[in-house]
Write an enzyme that holds these catalytic residues in place. Structure first.
Site, mmCIF file in Angstrom:
data_model
loop_
_atom_site.group_PDB
_atom_site.id
_atom_site.type_symbol
_atom_site.label_atom_id
_atom_site.label_comp_id
_atom_site.label_asym_id
_atom_site.label_seq_id
_atom_site.Cartn_x
_atom_site.Cartn_y
_atom_site.Cartn_z
ATOM 1 N N LYS A 149 13.872 3.055 -4.706
ATOM 2 C CA LYS A 149 12.498 3.393 -4.337
ATOM 3 C C LYS A 149 11.618 2.140 -4.199
ATOM 4 O O LYS A 149 10.617 2.158 -3.493
ATOM 5 C CB LYS A 149 11.912 4.393 -5.311
ATOM 6 C CG LYS A 149 12.610 5.741 -5.172
ATOM 7 C CD LYS A 149 11.983 6.852 -5.955
ATOM 8 C CE LYS A 149 12.613 8.185 -5.597
ATOM 9 N NZ LYS A 149 13.998 8.345 -6.096
ATOM 10 N N ASP A 150 12.019 1.066 -4.849
ATOM 11 C CA ASP A 150 11.294 -0.203 -4.676
ATOM 12 C C ASP A 150 11.295 -0.650 -3.211
ATOM 13 O O ASP A 150 10.343 -1.274 -2.749
ATOM 14 C CB ASP A 150 11.956 -1.327 -5.489
ATOM 15 C CG ASP A 150 11.718 -1.193 -6.992
ATOM 16 O OD1 ASP A 150 10.640 -0.718 -7.388
ATOM 17 O OD2 ASP A 150 12.628 -1.578 -7.757
#
Ligand SMILES: *Cc1c(COP(=O)(O)O)cnc(C)c1O
Length: 480
Positions: free
Chosen positions: A118-119
């Site tokens: 998700k980064d």
């Protein structure tokens, strides 16, 4: 770029910048580009060997379509994907492939600040939102709920951004100590962590309740339906393709551990843009909403069960609406009927809309699911083959990938969605040891500041008070 809502029958276009800050369309639909920009074979060839930042810039530029000047976009991408944020050496690859065996790779998407894929999207989203808000002279208060990786990824990306204040709700119990600590460490300044004495569903209900109120209706969101996030995930499929294909033009298969269908949707978009991806294999855990959908064409709302790959424990796959829109040939009226049937009857069959699961197959999709036992086996198999420890979510992908792999010489890439250190218990169970933590995570739990979390009951009034007290500008002035 002309962005339209999947449910807007009049097809009123918005700009990329508008949908970036908007989240859901006012008609309840999801924003999609009116057409997918194309990447030629020559352009793809040209990108081979380039840095991730070059690839991200080339792809995002096409998806943004001139709404952000090149120089500004490049600056944001350079800040979002620096080697230092991803623990890579200067000039190093931040999304490398790990070779598991002949023609089978895991692409590491979780080397970022919070050790989850998700980064990849959130780092860029933070930059773009700050940029757009500054340009408009606006401030945005974001209210979100998390049961896992989204919260810390958003906080790491938005920390210190002056145009955004972020309130993140999480359940008091249920998240791992590691995940709680990751968030708690980011508290302070513009980041407010709110621990709710309830479950994740209670957190989500509180968010929904407040957003329906006039005073809080303008609160922003960073959930996985945000188009900024989806579009920022396309470049790593391009990079994965370039790393896996021996020659540009050769087919490559991708297998993606899926929950809300965000990651996989981005792979589908890469394919639609012209990247020679052959198969898009959807991997689920015991929560088989997507597996059932791709096999039968029937989309059913289920109640999510808790598994050892918790970030894939979903009851519906919010981003699927974007694919359904394409399968229904861009017919917004049909899509609107389709989605409202799903919402009211908790079940909808593509067959009743002149389509079927075969349409998924024609687009390259297939699917399968895994159990806890399958995940443990996949973790052991990969460790045996290449001495690399995968996390339980990646294990869902590998397990399905091994089953689906044909010995036809076509490389298969499985998306590695988290670092194993986040899920020590399951690794201990599979391998009999816990993985070594990267230095930045050593003693993480011990550094937690005492007042890292504002604790509230499942009570909307307590949340309102908290936001009124701490959110600057727009929202607080509305109140007075
Ligand atoms: C969010 C998440 C997923 C699922 O991704 P979707 O885009 O929701 O399909 C898989 N693995 C991990 C580790 C995640 O955090």
């Amino acid at each position: 770029m002309n962005m339209i809502s999947t449910r807007d029958t009049s097809k009123t276009a918005q700009s990329y910048a508008d949908v970036l800050l908007a989240g859901l369309a006012p008609d309840g639909g999801l924003y999609v580009p009116s057409e997918y920009p194309q990447l030629s074979r020559a352009e793809l060839q040209e990108l081979k060997g380039h840095s991730y930042r070059d690839i991200a810039f080339a792809i995002k530029k096409k998806l943004i379509g001139g709404d952000i000047p090149d120089k500004d976009l490049r600056g944001m991408i350079d800040r979002a994907y620096s080697e230092s944020s991803f623990g890579a050496a200067e000039g190093g690859n931040i999304v490398p492939l790990i070779r598991v065996e002949d023609d089978f790779y895991v692409q590491q998407l979780s080397l970022g600040p919070t050790a989850a894929f998700k980064d990849m999207a959130m780092q860029e989203l933070g930059q773009e939102m700050q940029y757009e808000l500054k340009k408009r002279g606006e401030h945005l208060t974001i209210l979100g709920a998390t049961s896992g990786d989204t919260g810390s990824a958003a906080e790491a990306a938005f920390k210190g951004l002056t145009s955004v204040t972020l309130f993140m709700l999480s359940p008091e119990v249920g998240m791992s100590a590691f995940q709680k600590a990751q968030m708690g460490m980011l508290s302070g300044g513009n980041i407010f962590n709110v621990s709710v004495r309830g479950r994740f569903d209670d957190c989500q209900d509180l968010v929904k309740e407040l957003k329906q109120e006039e005073e809080f209706s303008k609160l922003g969101a960073v959930n996985s339906i945000n188009w900024g996030r989806i579009s920022s995930q396309v470049p790593y499929f391009v990079s994965g393709y370039l790393q896996a294909a021996a020659h540009i033009g050769d087919p490559v298969d991708f297998v993606v551990p899926s929950g809300n269908f965000g990651d996989m949707l981005s792979g589908y978009i890469a394919k639609q843009m012209g990247v020679p991806i052959r198969r898009l294999i959807v991997a689920t855990n015991e929560n088989t909403v997507l597996d059932t959908l791709f096999k039968t064409g029937i989309y059913t709302l289920a109640s999510a069960q808790v598994t050892s790959s918790p970030s894939m424990d979903i009851s519906k796959a919010s981003n699927y609406e974007r694919l359904a829109f394409d399968v229904l040939k861009g017919d917004a009226a049909a899509l609107t009927r389709y989605m409202s049937e799903f919402e009211s009857k908790k079940r909808v069959d593509l067959k009743d809309y002149g389509a079927s699961a075969e349409d998924f197959t024609a687009l390259g999709f297939s699917s399968d699911s895994s159990s806890h036992t399958d995940r443990l086996q996949a973790i052991r198999d990969v460790y045996k083959k290449c001495a690399y420890v995968i996390d339980p979510h990646t294990a869902d992908g590998v397990s399905v990938g091994f089953r689906e792999k044909k010995s036809d010489g076509v490389p298969m890439v499985c998306m590695g969605t988290a670092l194993a250190v986040k899920f020590e218990e399951t690794i201990q169970e599979a391998l009999g040891f816990v993985p070594e933590r990267p230095v930045r995570f050593k003693d993480l739990e011990r550094g937690l500041p005492e007042k890292a979390f504002h604790v509230i009951d499942v009570d909307a009034e307590q949340l309102r008070q908290l936001i009124r007290k701490h959110a600057p500008a727009a929202n607080s002035s509305d109140v007075s």
